[in-house]
Design an enzyme around this catalytic site. Sequence first.
Site, PDB file in Angstrom:
ATOM      1  CB  ALA A 292      -0.903  -0.003   1.227  1.00 54.68           C
ATOM      2  CG  ASN A 302       4.356  25.717  -3.457  1.00 56.08           C
ATOM      3  OD1 ASN A 302       4.646  26.769  -2.894  1.00 56.08           O
ATOM      4  ND2 ASN A 302       4.541  25.514  -4.748  1.00 56.08           N
ATOM      5  CE1 TYR A 357       5.037   6.951  -3.634  1.00 53.49           C
ATOM      6  CE2 TYR A 357       6.900   7.419  -5.077  1.00 53.49           C
ATOM      7  CZ  TYR A 357       5.870   6.586  -4.673  1.00 53.49           C
ATOM      8  OH  TYR A 357       5.679   5.382  -5.318  1.00 53.49           O
ATOM      9  CE  LYS A 361       6.507   4.144  -2.032  1.00 55.34           C
ATOM     10  NZ  LYS A 361       5.866   2.861  -1.718  1.00 55.34           N
TER      11      LYS A 361
HETATM   12  N1  LIG Z   1       2.747   2.660 -10.349  1.00 53.60           N
HETATM   13  C1  LIG Z   1       4.050   2.916 -10.339  1.00 53.60           C
HETATM   14  O1  LIG Z   1       4.638   3.238 -11.378  1.00 53.60           O
HETATM   15  C2  LIG Z   1       4.842   2.783  -9.068  1.00 53.60           C
HETATM   16  C3  LIG Z   1       6.204   3.088  -9.131  1.00 53.60           C
HETATM   17  C4  LIG Z   1       6.969   2.962  -7.994  1.00 53.60           C
HETATM   18  C5  LIG Z   1       6.387   2.519  -6.813  1.00 53.60           C
HETATM   19  N2  LIG Z   1       5.064   2.250  -6.767  1.00 53.60           N
HETATM   20  C6  LIG Z   1       4.516   1.781  -5.479  1.00 53.60           C
HETATM   21  O2  LIG Z   1       3.819   0.563  -5.668  1.00 53.60           O
HETATM   22  C7  LIG Z   1       2.773   0.461  -4.709  1.00 53.60           C
HETATM   23  C8  LIG Z   1       1.452   0.210  -5.428  1.00 53.60           C
HETATM   24  O3  LIG Z   1       1.251   1.257  -6.361  1.00 53.60           O
HETATM   25  P1  LIG Z   1       0.009   1.314  -7.377  1.00 53.60           P
HETATM   26  O4  LIG Z   1       0.492   2.037  -8.554  1.00 53.60           O
HETATM   27  O5  LIG Z   1      -0.572  -0.026  -7.528  1.00 53.60           O
HETATM   28  O6  LIG Z   1      -0.971   2.286  -6.546  1.00 53.60           O
HETATM   29  P2  LIG Z   1      -2.545   2.330  -6.487  1.00 53.60           P
HETATM   30  O7  LIG Z   1      -2.896   3.704  -6.002  1.00 53.60           O
HETATM   31  O8  LIG Z   1      -3.169   1.859  -7.756  1.00 53.60           O
HETATM   32  O9  LIG Z   1      -2.906   1.275  -5.339  1.00 53.60           O
HETATM   33  C9  LIG Z   1      -2.538   1.473  -3.993  1.00 53.60           C
HETATM   34  C10 LIG Z   1      -3.520   0.714  -3.093  1.00 53.60           C
HETATM   35  O10 LIG Z   1      -3.134   0.973  -1.741  1.00 53.60           O
HETATM   36  C11 LIG Z   1      -4.322   1.206  -0.982  1.00 53.60           C
HETATM   37  N3  LIG Z   1      -4.072   2.013   0.201  1.00 53.60           N
HETATM   38  C12 LIG Z   1      -3.727   3.329   0.244  1.00 53.60           C
HETATM   39  N4  LIG Z   1      -3.679   3.742   1.520  1.00 53.60           N
HETATM   40  C13 LIG Z   1      -3.977   2.676   2.302  1.00 53.60           C
HETATM   41  C14 LIG Z   1      -4.103   2.495   3.715  1.00 53.60           C
HETATM   42  N5  LIG Z   1      -3.915   3.502   4.564  1.00 53.60           N
HETATM   43  N6  LIG Z   1      -4.439   1.275   4.174  1.00 53.60           N
HETATM   44  C15 LIG Z   1      -4.647   0.234   3.317  1.00 53.60           C
HETATM   45  N7  LIG Z   1      -4.544   0.353   1.965  1.00 53.60           N
HETATM   46  C16 LIG Z   1      -4.228   1.570   1.479  1.00 53.60           C
HETATM   47  C17 LIG Z   1      -5.225   1.939  -1.968  1.00 53.60           C
HETATM   48  O11 LIG Z   1      -6.596   1.913  -1.554  1.00 53.60           O
HETATM   49  C18 LIG Z   1      -4.963   1.210  -3.267  1.00 53.60           C
HETATM   50  O12 LIG Z   1      -5.836   0.114  -3.440  1.00 53.60           O
HETATM   51  C19 LIG Z   1       2.805   1.763  -3.909  1.00 53.60           C
HETATM   52  O13 LIG Z   1       3.553   1.568  -2.726  1.00 53.60           O
HETATM   53  C20 LIG Z   1       3.518   2.698  -4.841  1.00 53.60           C
HETATM   54  O14 LIG Z   1       4.140   3.757  -4.149  1.00 53.60           O
HETATM   55  C21 LIG Z   1       4.278   2.367  -7.878  1.00 53.60           C
END
Ligand SMILES: NC(=O)c1ccc[n+]([C@@H]2O[C@H](COP(=O)([O-])OP(=O)(O)OC[C@H]3O[C@@H](n4cnc5c(N)ncnc54)[C@H](O)[C@@H]3O)[C@@H](O)[C@H]2O)c1
Length: 451
Positions: A292, A302, A357, A361
């Site tokens: 998550a 900002n 962020y 991370k």
């Molecule tokens: N998409 C990318 O390119 C990318 C790149 C680097 C890292 N990430 C990381 O990968 C992970 C997943 O990313 P994604 O793109 O699938 O994001 P997404 O927003 O599609 O999904 C994230 C999920 O986490 C859940 N969530 C958020 N806050 C929460 C909480 N307090 N308790 C429980 N669940 C919670 C959301 O409801 C959602 O279902 C994240 O940690 C993100 O930072 C993503």
Amino acid sequence: MADWYTNFANSGFGTTITKQLGLPRPVELRRYEPGQPLLPGPVVVGSAGAGRLRDTVTAVLRDAGVTVQSPVTADGATGGEKLGAVILDASGLTTPADLASAHDFLAPAIKRLRASGRVLVLADPPADATTPAQAAARQAVDGLVRSIGKELLDGSTANAVFVPEGAEASLAAPLRFFLSGRSAYVDGQLLTVSPADVPANLDEDEPLAGAVAVVTGAARGIGAAIAEVMARDGAHVVAVDVPAAGDALARVADEIGGTALQLDITAADAPQRLVEHLRERHGGVDVVVHNAGITRDKLLVNMDAARWNTVMAVNLQAQLDITQALLDADGVLRDGARVVCVSSQSGIAGNRGQTNYAASKAGVIGMVRAWAPEFAARGATINAVAPGFIVTEMTAKMPFGTREIGSRINSLQQGGLPVDVAETIAWLSQPASAGVNGQTVRVCGQSMLGA
Ligand SMILES: NC(=O)c1ccc[n+]([C@@H]2O[C@H](COP(=O)([O-])OP(=O)(O)OC[C@H]3O[C@@H](n4cnc5c(N)ncnc54)[C@H](O)[C@@H]3O)[C@@H](O)[C@H]2O)c1
């Protein structure tokens, strides 16, 4: 499923246009399917140095039914068939002069590599060297591998594994991973393994058979893909997400025969509720994936406190608190447990507008490194995965230009898919990955950012 540009570049018309204009020509990557052979072609194995790892390499290839061919001779004589992989055992390097044989082996062999091929270099860790010349030779592997990754075409990748003396058994699981389609979007990575009691993967098709795996943020995106891949690999998945995502969460859990647990991981009682759920419903947990994560982007000047605090709370503090609660709860985190934490390329390279962020991370990377020895003492591991540009709802919201540039500036010239992150996490979660601990593996197609 590839992105629209990859589909276009591989269509008849698109091939002509991209060739004529000199545009990126991404190819569809070789991705893992259960039952598929480890590699689509034979392998050549060469050495530069003493070649201490030869036996491990041979055993893995033999067990996987891979054909091993003799290295290409210096005069360029080649076999006919295109190679699935080129493996260089560079363990035992003592001086930079030893690398000449690496060049002599790699140059003709890489010429014969097929699309979505693999180059893998195995070496001793530079940090363990006893002389400056030895350290130089070992560190040279870093520049060699990263450069090969940038030169390879057609979806091929280059990675390295550093194997200290005594950690030979820890090489098998990374070797299989890097050769397989599971590592499709992992490129230019240098992994260091450590000595561990490594159990064999009893069931290659279902390496997580019988395991209970928690995945946070599982309602969509990367988390949903992790849940699916874990279930495919045999785990019972406890899919966790916020109550507001309850419907989507239930759908994911239903599809994979898992359990849905509505939980805001930042709630004060979240660690305890999760511990109790795992103890009462499942008798413990084998795999925990802290996936998550949220973004609340603004330039630092900002950024209000709320943006800073919510991102830190979800992305970092919750991972710390839940992991600590699991370690403290007697018998809940089973011996040999695997914890995998999702970091990000932003945590390595930094990103404009993402101080909150990126800080959260980067914190994840520090956290897994610091916890690794305590986990090792329980036969467990904790690692991080740092995705680069992954095609999800998060990245779909970016302006078109930013999204296109973001997805092309890597050696594979395309964005990764959620399944690429999921496969890497599932591999780290396997019992056989016992020797990979405290590491951060980027799933970024060898992004130019932060490398
Ligand atoms: N998409 C990318 O390119 C990318 C790149 C680097 C890292 N990430 C990381 O990968 C992970 C997943 O990313 P994604 O793109 O699938 O994001 P997404 O927003 O599609 O999904 C994230 C999920 O986490 C859940 N969530 C958020 N806050 C929460 C909480 N307090 N308790 C429980 N669940 C919670 C959301 O409801 C959602 O279902 C994240 O940690 C993100 O930072 C993503």
